[in-house]
Design a protein around this motif. Sequence first.
Motif, mmCIF file in Angstrom:
data_model
loop_
_atom_site.group_PDB
_atom_site.id
_atom_site.type_symbol
_atom_site.label_atom_id
_atom_site.label_comp_id
_atom_site.label_asym_id
_atom_site.label_seq_id
_atom_site.Cartn_x
_atom_site.Cartn_y
_atom_site.Cartn_z
ATOM 1 N N ARG A 339 59.573 15.682 27.712
ATOM 2 C CA ARG A 339 58.695 15.878 28.856
ATOM 3 C C ARG A 339 57.852 17.143 28.778
ATOM 4 O O ARG A 339 56.644 17.120 29.034
ATOM 5 C CB ARG A 339 59.526 15.891 30.145
ATOM 6 C CG ARG A 339 58.682 16.107 31.389
ATOM 7 C CD ARG A 339 59.455 15.888 32.652
ATOM 8 N NE ARG A 339 58.623 16.134 33.825
ATOM 9 C CZ ARG A 339 59.025 15.961 35.077
ATOM 10 N NH1 ARG A 339 60.243 15.523 35.321
ATOM 11 N NH2 ARG A 339 58.220 16.225 36.080
ATOM 12 N N ASP A 340 58.454 18.271 28.424
ATOM 13 C CA ASP A 340 57.750 19.549 28.496
ATOM 14 C C ASP A 340 57.295 20.092 27.158
ATOM 15 O O ASP A 340 56.553 21.074 27.118
ATOM 16 C CB ASP A 340 58.655 20.597 29.171
ATOM 17 C CG ASP A 340 59.009 20.218 30.588
ATOM 18 O OD1 ASP A 340 58.153 20.397 31.462
ATOM 19 O OD2 ASP A 340 60.122 19.716 30.815
ATOM 20 N N ILE A 341 57.757 19.479 26.057
ATOM 21 C CA ILE A 341 57.551 20.114 24.765
ATOM 22 C C ILE A 341 57.621 19.060 23.663
ATOM 23 O O ILE A 341 58.230 17.995 23.849
ATOM 24 C CB ILE A 341 58.630 21.221 24.551
ATOM 25 C CG1 ILE A 341 58.244 22.185 23.437
ATOM 26 C CG2 ILE A 341 60.003 20.632 24.338
ATOM 27 C CD1 ILE A 341 59.123 23.442 23.417
ATOM 28 N N GLN A 342 56.969 19.332 22.538
ATOM 29 C CA GLN A 342 57.094 18.468 21.366
ATOM 30 C C GLN A 342 57.547 19.302 20.174
ATOM 31 O O GLN A 342 57.179 20.464 20.039
ATOM 32 C CB GLN A 342 55.807 17.707 21.072
ATOM 33 C CG GLN A 342 54.515 18.482 21.123
ATOM 34 C CD GLN A 342 53.297 17.566 21.058
ATOM 35 O OE1 GLN A 342 53.285 16.559 20.349
ATOM 36 N NE2 GLN A 342 52.263 17.916 21.799
ATOM 37 N N THR A 444 59.339 30.971 25.412
ATOM 38 C CA THR A 444 60.587 30.807 26.169
ATOM 39 C C THR A 444 60.310 30.273 27.564
ATOM 40 O O THR A 444 61.123 29.528 28.121
ATOM 41 C CB THR A 444 61.386 32.119 26.256
ATOM 42 O OG1 THR A 444 60.615 33.113 26.945
ATOM 43 C CG2 THR A 444 61.775 32.637 24.884
ATOM 44 N N LEU A 445 59.174 30.625 28.151
ATOM 45 C CA LEU A 445 58.850 30.111 29.480
ATOM 46 C C LEU A 445 58.728 28.589 29.458
ATOM 47 O O LEU A 445 59.196 27.909 30.380
ATOM 48 C CB LEU A 445 57.539 30.733 29.986
ATOM 49 C CG LEU A 445 57.574 32.235 30.292
ATOM 50 C CD1 LEU A 445 56.187 32.708 30.712
ATOM 51 C CD2 LEU A 445 58.597 32.551 31.378
ATOM 52 N N VAL A 446 58.113 28.050 28.399
ATOM 53 C CA VAL A 446 58.018 26.593 28.262
ATOM 54 C C VAL A 446 59.416 25.981 28.173
ATOM 55 O O VAL A 446 59.705 24.943 28.785
ATOM 56 C CB VAL A 446 57.183 26.229 27.021
ATOM 57 C CG1 VAL A 446 57.191 24.715 26.790
ATOM 58 C CG2 VAL A 446 55.756 26.727 27.174
ATOM 59 N N MET A 451 65.260 23.080 32.945
ATOM 60 C CA MET A 451 66.362 23.482 33.824
ATOM 61 C C MET A 451 65.848 24.156 35.094
ATOM 62 O O MET A 451 66.428 23.997 36.166
ATOM 63 C CB MET A 451 67.316 24.425 33.084
ATOM 64 C CG MET A 451 68.061 23.776 31.938
ATOM 65 S SD MET A 451 68.961 22.272 32.401
ATOM 66 C CE MET A 451 67.848 21.005 31.778
ATOM 67 N N LEU A 452 64.761 24.889 34.971
ATOM 68 C CA LEU A 452 64.195 25.548 36.142
ATOM 69 C C LEU A 452 63.737 24.505 37.163
ATOM 70 O O LEU A 452 63.986 24.637 38.363
ATOM 71 C CB LEU A 452 63.034 26.446 35.719
ATOM 72 C CG LEU A 452 62.395 27.306 36.812
ATOM 73 C CD1 LEU A 452 63.422 28.229 37.451
ATOM 74 C CD2 LEU A 452 61.236 28.115 36.240
ATOM 75 N N LEU A 459 57.525 28.093 37.604
ATOM 76 C CA LEU A 459 56.847 29.247 37.033
ATOM 77 C C LEU A 459 55.518 29.492 37.732
ATOM 78 O O LEU A 459 55.007 28.635 38.458
ATOM 79 C CB LEU A 459 56.633 29.017 35.536
ATOM 80 C CG LEU A 459 57.920 28.833 34.712
ATOM 81 C CD1 LEU A 459 57.582 28.400 33.298
ATOM 82 C CD2 LEU A 459 58.746 30.114 34.709
ATOM 83 N N ASN A 460 54.922 30.647 37.475
ATOM 84 C CA ASN A 460 53.692 31.022 38.179
ATOM 85 C C ASN A 460 52.518 30.102 37.890
ATOM 86 O O ASN A 460 51.606 29.965 38.690
ATOM 87 C CB ASN A 460 53.312 32.466 37.831
ATOM 88 C CG ASN A 460 54.317 33.472 38.378
ATOM 89 O OD1 ASN A 460 54.953 33.207 39.404
ATOM 90 N ND2 ASN A 460 54.454 34.607 37.725
#
Length: 462
Positions: A339-342, A444-446, A451-452, A459-460
Amino acid sequence: MNHKLSTTNDDLKNTDQSTVRFYIETLEIDRLSALPFFEAGEKSFEGMRYFWQNREKNFTLVGLGNAYTIESNEENQRYTNVENQWKQLLQGVDYENLLQQPILFGSFTFDPKKGVSDEWSNFSHANFALATHQLVIRNEKAYVNTHIVSKQNISEEQISKLLAERDEIIHQAQVKGSKTYAKPVVNKMTEPFKEEYLKSISNVTDAIKDGQADKVVIARSLALRFDEKVDPTNVLTQVYNEQPESYLFGQENGENLFFGASPERLVSVKDGQAYSSCIAGSIKRGATKEHDNALGAELLNDAKNLQEHQYVVDMITSSFEDTCSSYTVPESPQLLKIRDIQHLYTPVEGYLNDGATILQMVEKLHPTPALGGAPRGKAMEMIRQYEPMNRGIYAGPIGWLNAEGDGEFAVAIRSALLQKDQAYLYAGGGIVADSEPQSEYEETLVKFRPMLRALGGKLNDE
């Protein structure tokens, strides 16, 4: 359908050489869902539950209670200790005639030599349990095992009481079904050791340029506080709904729940065949299909990420050479998109040598260069020196094995530790000679996002 088995074992370790009774009863059920079963066990087994679902979604495992536990804090023998105690427990058990075998589930910390920080103080360096009530859903069939392990004679009254408890849990899970949960409310988010983390990147890149290592993975944490205590079933439900492409896991230890959605298999074994995944190198997902494809193409041609990935391929291939009679490795990586990353992804598979076991493979494979670095020994020394936190189980192996030695372990990334009204999230990245602290920080934010989001934070830039 019920299947009962009662057996004894005179050789179980750490039981003063007394006879150990092992009672197993299996019940096949037409309809039973995993999360309602986990939730229904809260009253009797809060703090002693676990949840696992593989990436393909054809195997789900839930455990309630601890019929038997295996823990180890020995730095160099923890894998062997777990394996030996599990084999000793099963001696004399005719598990081949069971509809569903007993399963041992648990985790290993990332590095027993790092020391223990406050949030991990309740965890041993190996934490495993045979559940009192074990649910397995595979190939659309559900089985509930009830286990009793005792040094005393097991009475009919004891068995009847436990089976009545099992039947009530099943009834509650079937009747109540899945609850609808609102996400937790985050009232505070902090970044522990942020400046120390950024400084550690500079220190590590300097050491790499000096020839001390090729790659070192440095991680950091994100701390959340909530308005009230967060229900473990709530966060597992959120992760279950949001991260269907990943391994899903949750392991309770008292008032702690370690949980996550990992894209990365460490190793699986079935009928003597072993499978592993080389996952290293990452980039974000695109807002459109065209943008996503462009980012994927960029990743497939990025020298830094390809180098990171090759370190993992080389190391996992070496481990398969040691434990397998034959194996296959594709020539180039493909893309694994969640979902958030490849990620860059290369599957490896092989046939185990006679006598080789899944826990031996776990020991050889952990940590891969994707989570530790290369060369392994020097990278681990630098992590201990520069990383400003203790990873605990984060980035360690988590998974299961059955009586026949089949099983599966994932790498416990994209994960968090929940403690009542607070949580710690963990993420890291591979540092090489040209790594830049700010770029690594943003990566690391990605990785925090899955979990966030499950925990109600954002995130901002969201």
